[in-house]
Structure formats: C-alpha cells, structure tokens
Design a protein around this motif. Structure first.
Motif, mmCIF file in Angstrom:
data_model
loop_
_atom_site.group_PDB
_atom_site.id
_atom_site.type_symbol
_atom_site.label_atom_id
_atom_site.label_comp_id
_atom_site.label_asym_id
_atom_site.label_seq_id
_atom_site.Cartn_x
_atom_site.Cartn_y
_atom_site.Cartn_z
ATOM 1 N N SER A 138 0.816 -1.205 0.000
ATOM 2 C CA SER A 138 0.000 0.000 0.000
ATOM 3 C C SER A 138 0.855 1.262 0.000
ATOM 4 N N ILE A 139 0.521 2.175 -0.889
ATOM 5 C CA ILE A 139 1.211 3.468 -0.942
ATOM 6 C C ILE A 139 1.006 4.205 0.373
ATOM 7 N N ALA A 140 -0.233 4.251 0.843
ATOM 8 C CA ALA A 140 -0.525 4.956 2.098
ATOM 9 C C ALA A 140 0.266 4.347 3.259
ATOM 10 N N GLU A 141 0.352 3.019 3.298
ATOM 11 C CA GLU A 141 1.099 2.346 4.377
ATOM 12 C C GLU A 141 2.573 2.755 4.352
ATOM 13 N N LYS A 142 3.155 2.804 3.169
ATOM 14 C CA LYS A 142 4.566 3.187 3.052
ATOM 15 C C LYS A 142 4.782 4.645 3.448
ATOM 16 N N VAL A 143 3.854 5.518 3.073
ATOM 17 C CA VAL A 143 3.977 6.934 3.446
ATOM 18 C C VAL A 143 3.903 7.070 4.960
ATOM 19 N N VAL A 144 2.997 6.346 5.593
ATOM 20 C CA VAL A 144 2.879 6.390 7.053
ATOM 21 C C VAL A 144 4.185 5.955 7.703
ATOM 22 N N ARG A 145 4.822 4.916 7.159
ATOM 23 C CA ARG A 145 6.070 4.414 7.738
ATOM 24 C C ARG A 145 7.264 5.334 7.495
ATOM 25 N N LEU A 146 7.300 6.024 6.350
ATOM 26 C CA LEU A 146 8.515 6.725 5.959
ATOM 27 C C LEU A 146 8.493 8.252 6.113
ATOM 28 N N ALA A 147 7.328 8.845 6.116
ATOM 29 C CA ALA A 147 7.252 10.313 6.211
ATOM 30 C C ALA A 147 7.624 10.771 7.616
ATOM 31 N N LYS A 148 8.253 11.923 7.682
ATOM 32 C CA LYS A 148 8.700 12.458 8.972
ATOM 33 C C LYS A 148 7.759 13.530 9.517
ATOM 34 N N CYS A 149 6.622 13.715 8.870
ATOM 35 C CA CYS A 149 5.635 14.679 9.354
ATOM 36 C C CYS A 149 4.359 13.915 9.714
ATOM 37 N N PRO A 150 3.446 14.555 10.435
ATOM 38 C CA PRO A 150 2.185 13.885 10.765
ATOM 39 C C PRO A 150 1.397 13.526 9.506
ATOM 40 N N ILE A 151 0.737 12.378 9.570
ATOM 41 C CA ILE A 151 -0.064 11.864 8.451
ATOM 42 C C ILE A 151 -1.486 11.657 8.960
ATOM 43 N N LEU A 152 -2.445 12.187 8.227
ATOM 44 C CA LEU A 152 -3.851 11.881 8.503
ATOM 45 C C LEU A 152 -4.272 10.874 7.450
ATOM 46 N N LEU A 153 -4.476 9.644 7.880
ATOM 47 C CA LEU A 153 -4.835 8.545 6.983
ATOM 48 C C LEU A 153 -6.339 8.365 7.022
ATOM 49 N N LEU A 154 -6.976 8.524 5.871
ATOM 50 C CA LEU A 154 -8.424 8.421 5.781
ATOM 51 C C LEU A 154 -8.801 7.105 5.137
ATOM 52 N N ARG A 155 -9.512 6.287 5.868
ATOM 53 C CA ARG A 155 -9.954 4.993 5.343
ATOM 54 C C ARG A 155 -11.159 5.260 4.439
ATOM 55 N N SER A 156 -11.079 4.699 3.238
ATOM 56 C CA SER A 156 -12.205 4.836 2.316
ATOM 57 C C SER A 156 -12.621 3.456 1.843
ATOM 58 N N ALA A 157 -13.867 3.373 1.430
ATOM 59 C CA ALA A 157 -14.398 2.081 0.992
ATOM 60 C C ALA A 157 -13.700 1.617 -0.271
ATOM 61 N N LYS A 158 -13.460 0.318 -0.350
ATOM 62 C CA LYS A 158 -12.888 -0.255 -1.564
ATOM 63 C C LYS A 158 -13.933 -0.208 -2.656
ATOM 64 N N ALA A 159 -13.491 0.147 -3.849
ATOM 65 C CA ALA A 159 -14.396 0.215 -4.987
ATOM 66 C C ALA A 159 -14.779 -1.190 -5.440
ATOM 67 N N GLY A 160 -16.035 -1.328 -5.857
ATOM 68 C CA GLY A 160 -16.525 -2.518 -6.532
ATOM 69 C C GLY A 160 -16.479 -3.773 -5.772
#
Length: 160
Positions: A138-160
């Motif tokens: 997951s791109i979002a997962e990697k950003v959460v692990r690697l970014a040095k600033c706060p991350i607001l991760l928004l869960r959204s429904a999977k399409a289809g």
C-alpha cells in the motif's frame, strides 16, 4: 504529561496526494476543512507514472510517443488541479498544485514533502492503483512508515 510535552499540531502546509479517484475527492474535503481551520496552505499533488497505464479504449488505434502522452497527461492533470485550486480560493483556502512524473509514487511523495516543507499529509487508503497494492504494498502504508511529518490517513471504501 505536562502541557509542554503534548505535541502541538498547527500545520502551515498540508499536502494532499490527488489521483482524481472518489477516495482522493473525499480526502480533499477533509484536507480543505483542516486548511480552513488552521489557515494552512493546501498543496495538491498528482503523480503521473512514467509508463502510462491505459486501457485499449483510452489508447485507441493511434500511437502516441511516451513523451507526447506524458505532456498531454501533465496538461490535463494541471488543468484539473487548477480548477480545484480556483474553487479552493473561493472558499478562502490558499492552495497550490504540483504535477510530478515518476513510477516511485512514495519516493515522489517523500521528495515533495521535503522540498515543499510540508507539515502534514492527508492521504486516503484507496485510490486508482488497482492491483498494485497486492503486489507492491500500500502506498498509504509506506507513506505512514517513511514520512517524517504527521499523516492523517483516511480509510475509504474499496471500490466494486
């Protein structure tokens, strides 16, 4: 924990990766609310892949050299982002936009975070990446692990 020990969050620049999916549209609403609340600048970022992934219908029977295709894709993305930043300005939000090119989405995001001095990232969990998270993570997962600033991760429904 004393008052001085608490993390103070007052972002001056908020980054929102935009892939024009319903998930990133929903994240835009949340990022806009944060930008209004904190009187922050909102930076919209679209990252185009170097090797375009298009359907047969989009490609049609014409052959487009990759550079021409990328230039056209950058132009279209810039126009869509400009419409969005214009709308945000009407809401009192200072906004700017960037279009980057590269297949390393996370690497591009991290580069922009550093280069633009981003204080916070708002990102949704599902975009237009389709099968890629299964294979590459997951791109979002990697950003959460690697970014040095706060991350607001928004869960959204999977399409289809």
């Amino acid at each position: 924990m004393s008052h001085d020990d608490k993390m103070q969050l007052h972002p001056k620049k908020i980054l929102l990766p935009v892939d024009f999916s319903p998930s990133s549209d929903a994240a835009l609403k949340t990022a806009t609310e944060f930008a209004q609340h904190f009187q922050s600048q909102l930076v919209l970022l679209n990252i185009l892949p170097v090797i375009p992934i298009v359907s047969a219908d989009e490609f049609s029977s014409c052959y487009f050299p990759q550079q021409e295709f990328l230039e056209e894709a950058k132009k279209k993305a810039s126009e869509r982002l400009a419409t969005c930043t214009h709308h945000l300005a009407g809401m009192g939000v200072q906004a700017s936009s960037l279009v980057e090119v590269g297949n390393d989405i996370v690497g591009n995001l991290l580069m922009v975070i550093d280069r633009e001095h981003i204080d916070m990232v708002v990102i949704s969990t599902h975009g237009t990446s389709g099968w890629r998270p299964t294979v590459f993570g997951s791109i979002a997962e990697k950003v959460v692990r690697l970014a040095k600033c706060p991350i607001l991760l928004l869960r959204s429904a999977k399409a289809g």
